[in-house]
Scaffold this motif. Structure first.
Motif, PDB file in Angstrom:
ATOM      1  N   GLN A  62       0.836  -1.204   0.000  1.00  0.00           N
ATOM      2  CA  GLN A  62       0.000   0.000   0.000  1.00  0.00           C
ATOM      3  C   GLN A  62       0.870   1.253   0.000  1.00  0.00           C
ATOM      4  O   GLN A  62       0.584   2.224  -0.716  1.00  0.00           O
ATOM      5  N   ALA A  63       1.944   1.223   0.772  1.00  0.00           N
ATOM      6  CA  ALA A  63       2.864   2.366   0.804  1.00  0.00           C
ATOM      7  C   ALA A  63       3.527   2.558  -0.558  1.00  0.00           C
ATOM      8  O   ALA A  63       3.649   3.685  -1.051  1.00  0.00           O
ATOM      9  N   ASN A  64       3.941   1.453  -1.189  1.00  0.00           N
ATOM     10  CA  ASN A  64       4.553   1.533  -2.517  1.00  0.00           C
ATOM     11  C   ASN A  64       3.579   2.109  -3.539  1.00  0.00           C
ATOM     12  O   ASN A  64       3.963   2.918  -4.383  1.00  0.00           O
ATOM     13  N   ASN A  70       2.397   9.031  -6.536  1.00  0.00           N
ATOM     14  CA  ASN A  70       2.995  10.354  -6.384  1.00  0.00           C
ATOM     15  C   ASN A  70       4.005  10.621  -7.502  1.00  0.00           C
ATOM     16  O   ASN A  70       4.048  11.725  -8.062  1.00  0.00           O
ATOM     17  N   ASP A  71       4.805   9.602  -7.832  1.00  0.00           N
ATOM     18  CA  ASP A  71       5.763   9.751  -8.937  1.00  0.00           C
ATOM     19  C   ASP A  71       5.032  10.007 -10.253  1.00  0.00           C
ATOM     20  O   ASP A  71       5.482  10.820 -11.073  1.00  0.00           O
ATOM     21  N   LYS A  76       3.345  13.780 -14.595  1.00  0.00           N
ATOM     22  CA  LYS A  76       2.247  14.433 -15.307  1.00  0.00           C
ATOM     23  C   LYS A  76       2.383  15.948 -15.242  1.00  0.00           C
ATOM     24  O   LYS A  76       2.112  16.653 -16.225  1.00  0.00           O
ATOM     25  N   THR A  77       2.797  16.449 -14.078  1.00  0.00           N
ATOM     26  CA  THR A  77       3.000  17.896 -13.935  1.00  0.00           C
ATOM     27  C   THR A  77       4.128  18.379 -14.839  1.00  0.00           C
ATOM     28  O   THR A  77       4.014  19.416 -15.508  1.00  0.00           O
ATOM     29  N   GLU A  78       5.218  17.593 -14.878  1.00  0.00           N
ATOM     30  CA  GLU A  78       6.346  17.955 -15.739  1.00  0.00           C
ATOM     31  C   GLU A  78       5.933  17.916 -17.211  1.00  0.00           C
ATOM     32  O   GLU A  78       6.339  18.789 -18.003  1.00  0.00           O
ATOM     33  N   TRP A 140       4.326   4.676 -14.183  1.00  0.00           N
ATOM     34  CA  TRP A 140       4.208   4.780 -12.726  1.00  0.00           C
ATOM     35  C   TRP A 140       2.778   4.476 -12.277  1.00  0.00           C
ATOM     36  O   TRP A 140       2.562   3.841 -11.241  1.00  0.00           O
ATOM     37  N   ASP A 141       1.802   4.912 -13.066  1.00  0.00           N
ATOM     38  CA  ASP A 141       0.402   4.604 -12.742  1.00  0.00           C
ATOM     39  C   ASP A 141       0.151   3.093 -12.764  1.00  0.00           C
ATOM     40  O   ASP A 141      -0.535   2.549 -11.893  1.00  0.00           O
ATOM     41  N   LYS A 142       0.709   2.425 -13.771  1.00  0.00           N
ATOM     42  CA  LYS A 142       0.545   0.976 -13.879  1.00  0.00           C
ATOM     43  C   LYS A 142       1.200   0.267 -12.689  1.00  0.00           C
ATOM     44  O   LYS A 142       0.641  -0.695 -12.151  1.00  0.00           O
ATOM     45  N   LYS A 143       2.374   0.740 -12.298  1.00  0.00           N
ATOM     46  CA  LYS A 143       3.056   0.148 -11.142  1.00  0.00           C
ATOM     47  C   LYS A 143       2.235   0.347  -9.872  1.00  0.00           C
ATOM     48  O   LYS A 143       2.126  -0.552  -9.038  1.00  0.00           O
TER      49      LYS A 143
END
Length: 201
Positions: A62-64, A70-71, A76-78, A140-143
Motif C-alpha cells: 500500500q505504501a509503494n 505520487n511519482d 504528469k505535472t512535468e 508509474w500509474d501501472k506500477k
C-alpha cells in the motif's frame, strides 16, 4: 489486530491454559481433548505468524502504491509544463509566420523564416520530451495499480487468517470437530490467497 500484526489473546487462551494445566480425572477424555487442544494451539501460532507477515506485506504494498502514484503525478505535472512550453513556442512561431508574410523586405522575410525554423525544431524537441514524460507517468500509474492489486490480495489473505483464528478460538471452547475442520479450511484459503499475492496474481 494491531498495526504490526495479530493479537490472538482471547477466551481461547484461558481455555488453552486450563486444558494444559488442568486436572486429569478422565484419562481418555483428557487425551482426546489434549490432542485437539495441541492441534489448535499449533495451528493458531502458525497462522498468527503467517498473518503477521501478510499484514506487513499488505502495508508495504500500500505504501509503494502511494509512492508510485505520487511519482506519476510529478511526471504528469512535468509533462504539462512541457506542453505549455510547446504552446508558447507555437504562438511565437505563428507570430513569426505572420510577420514574414506581411513584411515587404526580403532580408526581413529571411530573418523571420530563420526564427520559424528554429521554433519548429524547438517544438519537436519539446514535444518529444513531453511525450516521454507522459509515458513515464503512465508506467508509474501501472506500477501503482499493480501494487494496489497486490495490497488487496494481502488484505484478503490476512482477513481469512483472522477468521481462521476466530474459528480456532470457538473450536477450542466448544470442542466441535466441524469447527476445527472449518478453521483448517479457512486457514488454507488465506494461505492460498497469500500465495496469489506473492505471485502478483
Amino acid at each position: 489486530m494491531s498495526s504490526g500484526g495479530f493479537h490472538v489473546h482471547g477466551p481461547h487462551d484461558h481455555a488453552l491454559e486450563h486444558a494444559t494445566h488442568g486436572g486429569h480425572h478422565d484419562a481418555s477424555h483428557d487425551e482426546a481433548g489434549g490432542s485437539m487442544t495441541n492441534q489448535i494451539a499449533m495451528f493458531t501460532a502458525i497462522i498468527a505468524t503467517v498473518g503477521a507477515i501478510f499484514a506487513y506485506m499488505g502495508g508495504a504494498t500500500q505504501a509503494n502504491a502511494g509512492l508510485y502514484k505520487n511519482d506519476a503525478a510529478i511526471k504528469k505535472t512535468e509533462a504539462s509544463n512541457q506542453w505549455n512550453y510547446f504552446q508558447s513556442k507555437s504562438t511565437k512561431q505563428s507570430l513569426a509566420e505572420v510577420s514574414r508574410d506581411l513584411t515587404p523586405r526580403e532580408e526581413e522575410k529571411a530573418k523571420y523564416q530563420a526564427k520559424i525554423d528554429r521554433y519548429e525544431k524547438e517544438k519537436n524537441e519539446i514535444k518529444a520530451a513531453a511525450e516521454k514524460l507522459e509515458q513515464e507517468a503512465t508506467e508509474w500509474d501501472k506500477k501503482s495499480d499493480a501494487q494496489m492489486h497486490q495490497h488487496h490480495r494481502w488484505a484478503q489473505a490476512t482477513t481469512a487468517l483472522q477468521v481462521a483464528i476466530a474459528l480456532a478460538a470457538i473450536a477450542l471452547l466448544t470442542k466441535k470437530k466441524w469447527l476445527e475442520y472449518g478453521m483448517f479450511g479457512v486457514g488454507a484459503i488465506g494461505v492460498a490467497v497469500g500465495g496469489l499475492a506473492a505471485l502478483h496474481i
